[in-house]
Design a protein around this motif. Sequence first.
Motif, PDB file in Angstrom:
ATOM      1  N   GLU A 112       3.876   5.823  -5.395  1.00 35.84           N
ATOM      2  CA  GLU A 112       3.820   5.917  -6.863  1.00 35.84           C
ATOM      3  C   GLU A 112       2.781   6.947  -7.287  1.00 35.84           C
ATOM      4  OE1 GLU A 112       3.105   2.075  -8.618  1.00 35.84           O
ATOM      5  OE2 GLU A 112       4.919   1.231  -7.695  1.00 35.84           O
ATOM      6  N   ASN A 113       1.605   6.915  -6.647  1.00 34.66           N
ATOM      7  CA  ASN A 113       0.547   7.872  -6.984  1.00 34.66           C
ATOM      8  C   ASN A 113       0.996   9.305  -6.701  1.00 34.66           C
ATOM      9  OD1 ASN A 113      -1.110   5.810  -7.822  1.00 34.66           O
ATOM     10  ND2 ASN A 113      -2.283   5.708  -5.923  1.00 34.66           N
ATOM     11  N   GLU A 114       1.665   9.519  -5.568  1.00 39.53           N
ATOM     12  CA  GLU A 114       2.169  10.847  -5.234  1.00 39.53           C
ATOM     13  C   GLU A 114       3.211  11.305  -6.257  1.00 39.53           C
ATOM     14  OE1 GLU A 114       1.145  13.054  -2.903  1.00 39.53           O
ATOM     15  OE2 GLU A 114      -0.468  11.596  -2.556  1.00 39.53           O
ATOM     16  N   ASN A 115       4.057  10.379  -6.650  1.00 38.38           N
ATOM     17  CA  ASN A 115       5.082  10.695  -7.642  1.00 38.38           C
ATOM     18  C   ASN A 115       4.441  11.113  -8.965  1.00 38.38           C
ATOM     19  OD1 ASN A 115       7.671  10.962  -8.713  1.00 38.38           O
ATOM     20  ND2 ASN A 115       7.761   8.832  -9.359  1.00 38.38           N
ATOM     21  N   VAL A 116       3.390  10.392  -9.381  1.00 38.00           N
ATOM     22  CA  VAL A 116       2.686  10.737 -10.621  1.00 38.00           C
ATOM     23  C   VAL A 116       2.037  12.108 -10.488  1.00 38.00           C
ATOM     24  CG1 VAL A 116       0.709  10.127 -12.087  1.00 38.00           C
ATOM     25  CG2 VAL A 116       2.326   8.363 -11.375  1.00 38.00           C
ATOM     26  N   LYS A 117       1.423  12.385  -9.324  1.00 33.51           N
ATOM     27  CA  LYS A 117       0.801  13.704  -9.103  1.00 33.51           C
ATOM     28  C   LYS A 117       1.838  14.809  -9.206  1.00 33.51           C
ATOM     29  CE  LYS A 117      -2.938  12.172  -6.068  1.00 33.51           C
ATOM     30  NZ  LYS A 117      -3.425  12.131  -4.686  1.00 33.51           N
ATOM     31  N   ASP A 118       2.996  14.597  -8.562  1.00 36.93           N
ATOM     32  CA  ASP A 118       4.063  15.597  -8.611  1.00 36.93           C
ATOM     33  C   ASP A 118       4.546  15.804 -10.041  1.00 36.93           C
ATOM     34  OD1 ASP A 118       3.915  15.904  -5.888  1.00 36.93           O
ATOM     35  OD2 ASP A 118       5.686  14.648  -5.456  1.00 36.93           O
ATOM     36  N   MET A 119       4.688  14.700 -10.783  1.00 42.71           N
ATOM     37  CA  MET A 119       5.156  14.811 -12.158  1.00 42.71           C
ATOM     38  C   MET A 119       4.120  15.519 -13.041  1.00 42.71           C
ATOM     39  SD  MET A 119       7.045  11.133 -12.634  1.00 42.71           S
ATOM     40  CE  MET A 119       7.700  11.404 -14.258  1.00 42.71           C
ATOM     41  N   LEU A 120       2.835  15.268 -12.777  1.00 42.06           N
ATOM     42  CA  LEU A 120       1.787  15.963 -13.534  1.00 42.06           C
ATOM     43  C   LEU A 120       1.818  17.461 -13.261  1.00 42.06           C
ATOM     44  CD1 LEU A 120      -1.287  13.560 -13.284  1.00 42.06           C
ATOM     45  CD2 LEU A 120      -0.185  14.350 -15.376  1.00 42.06           C
ATOM     46  N   LYS A 121       1.977  17.820 -11.976  1.00 41.20           N
ATOM     47  CA  LYS A 121       2.011  19.233 -11.601  1.00 41.20           C
ATOM     48  C   LYS A 121       3.196  19.945 -12.243  1.00 41.20           C
ATOM     49  CE  LYS A 121      -0.268  18.898  -7.125  1.00 41.20           C
ATOM     50  NZ  LYS A 121      -0.081  18.919  -5.676  1.00 41.20           N
ATOM     51  N   SER A 122       4.341  19.293 -12.240  1.00 46.89           N
ATOM     52  CA  SER A 122       5.549  19.941 -12.746  1.00 46.89           C
ATOM     53  C   SER A 122       5.690  19.806 -14.264  1.00 46.89           C
ATOM     54  CB  SER A 122       6.783  19.331 -12.079  1.00 46.89           C
ATOM     55  OG  SER A 122       6.937  17.983 -12.504  1.00 46.89           O
ATOM     56  N   GLY A 123       4.875  18.966 -14.887  1.00 50.49           N
ATOM     57  CA  GLY A 123       4.989  18.746 -16.325  1.00 50.49           C
ATOM     58  C   GLY A 123       6.065  17.752 -16.689  1.00 50.49           C
ATOM     59  N   LYS A 124       6.744  17.191 -15.686  1.00 55.21           N
ATOM     60  CA  LYS A 124       7.825  16.245 -15.951  1.00 55.21           C
ATOM     61  C   LYS A 124       7.312  14.906 -16.475  1.00 55.21           C
ATOM     62  CE  LYS A 124      11.131  18.107 -12.658  1.00 55.21           C
ATOM     63  NZ  LYS A 124      11.888  17.851 -11.439  1.00 55.21           N
ATOM     64  N   ILE A 125       6.026  14.645 -16.260  1.00 57.01           N
ATOM     65  CA  ILE A 125       5.502  13.351 -16.703  1.00 57.01           C
ATOM     66  C   ILE A 125       5.610  13.221 -18.218  1.00 57.01           C
ATOM     67  CG2 ILE A 125       3.067  14.024 -16.938  1.00 57.01           C
ATOM     68  CD1 ILE A 125       2.463  11.218 -15.637  1.00 57.01           C
ATOM     69  N   MET A 152       0.833  -1.202   0.000  1.00 56.81           N
ATOM     70  CA  MET A 152       0.000   0.000   0.000  1.00 56.81           C
ATOM     71  C   MET A 152       0.865   1.248   0.000  1.00 56.81           C
ATOM     72  SD  MET A 152      -3.300  -0.927   2.410  1.00 56.81           S
ATOM     73  CE  MET A 152      -2.353  -1.404   3.860  1.00 56.81           C
ATOM     74  N   GLU A 153       1.923   1.248   0.827  1.00 51.99           N
ATOM     75  CA  GLU A 153       2.830   2.397   0.875  1.00 51.99           C
ATOM     76  C   GLU A 153       3.481   2.632  -0.485  1.00 51.99           C
ATOM     77  OE1 GLU A 153       5.504   1.371   4.025  1.00 51.99           O
ATOM     78  OE2 GLU A 153       4.028   1.782   5.596  1.00 51.99           O
ATOM     79  N   SER A 154       3.837   1.560  -1.149  1.00 54.20           N
ATOM     80  CA  SER A 154       4.463   1.665  -2.466  1.00 54.20           C
ATOM     81  C   SER A 154       3.500   2.276  -3.485  1.00 54.20           C
ATOM     82  CB  SER A 154       4.920   0.277  -2.930  1.00 54.20           C
ATOM     83  OG  SER A 154       5.443   0.332  -4.224  1.00 54.20           O
ATOM     84  N   ILE A 155       2.242   1.817  -3.458  1.00 57.28           N
ATOM     85  CA  ILE A 155       1.244   2.350  -4.393  1.00 57.28           C
ATOM     86  C   ILE A 155       0.979   3.823  -4.109  1.00 57.28           C
ATOM     87  CG2 ILE A 155      -1.201   2.227  -5.063  1.00 57.28           C
ATOM     88  CD1 ILE A 155      -0.963  -0.853  -4.694  1.00 57.28           C
ATOM     89  N   ILE A 156       0.865   4.176  -2.832  1.00 59.11           N
ATOM     90  CA  ILE A 156       0.633   5.574  -2.448  1.00 59.11           C
ATOM     91  C   ILE A 156       1.803   6.436  -2.923  1.00 59.11           C
ATOM     92  CG2 ILE A 156       0.478   7.147  -0.475  1.00 59.11           C
ATOM     93  CD1 ILE A 156      -1.132   4.859   0.948  1.00 59.11           C
TER      94      ILE A 156
END
Length: 152
Positions: free
Chosen positions: A53-66, A47-51
Motif C-alpha cells: 500500500e505504501n509503495e502504491n501511494v508513493k507511485d501515485m504521488l510520483k505520477s500525480g495519479k493520487i 506487513m507485506e500488504s502495508i508495504i
Amino acid sequence: MKDSLLKLTVRLYDSRDIEKLDKLWEQNCKFYTTQNSFVVDVLKRGMESIIAENENVKDMLKSGKIFDEMKRLTSMLDRFVDVGYNHYKESYVIGKENQTLISRLYNIIFRIAQDKGISIDSYNRGFFDELPENFERVTDALIKEFDVRGDT
C-alpha cells in the motif's frame, strides 16, 4: 537486529478481531504445524500488504495519479451523501405527513369515542392501544422488504 525480537507478545482486546482470528485459524489450521506459525504468517502477510500500500501511494504521488484518485473518491462520496440526504428528506417528509394524519385520526376517533360513551381517561391511559392481530406480521414483512432493498 534479527535476534532483537525473539519473542513478541500481541494482545487483542476487540472480541470481533479475536473471533475473526479464531475463524481463520479453524479454516486454515490444516496448513500450519502450530497456531504460532499461523499467527506469524498472518503478521507477515499484513506487513507485506502495508508495504505494498505504501509503495502504491508513493507511485501515485510520483505520477500525480493520487490527486485523480482523491477526486474520484470525493465524487463517489458526494454521490453517497446526495443519495443519503434524499432518503433522509423523504423519510422526514413521510414522518411529518404521518404525524399530521395520526393527529387528525386521533381527534376524530376521540370525538367518536366520546359520543359512544367511552371514557376519556380510558382512552388516554392506553386502554385501546393494543395492535391489530396481523400488525406484527405486516411489520416483519416491511422490515424484510427494507433489508432486501438495503442489500441491493
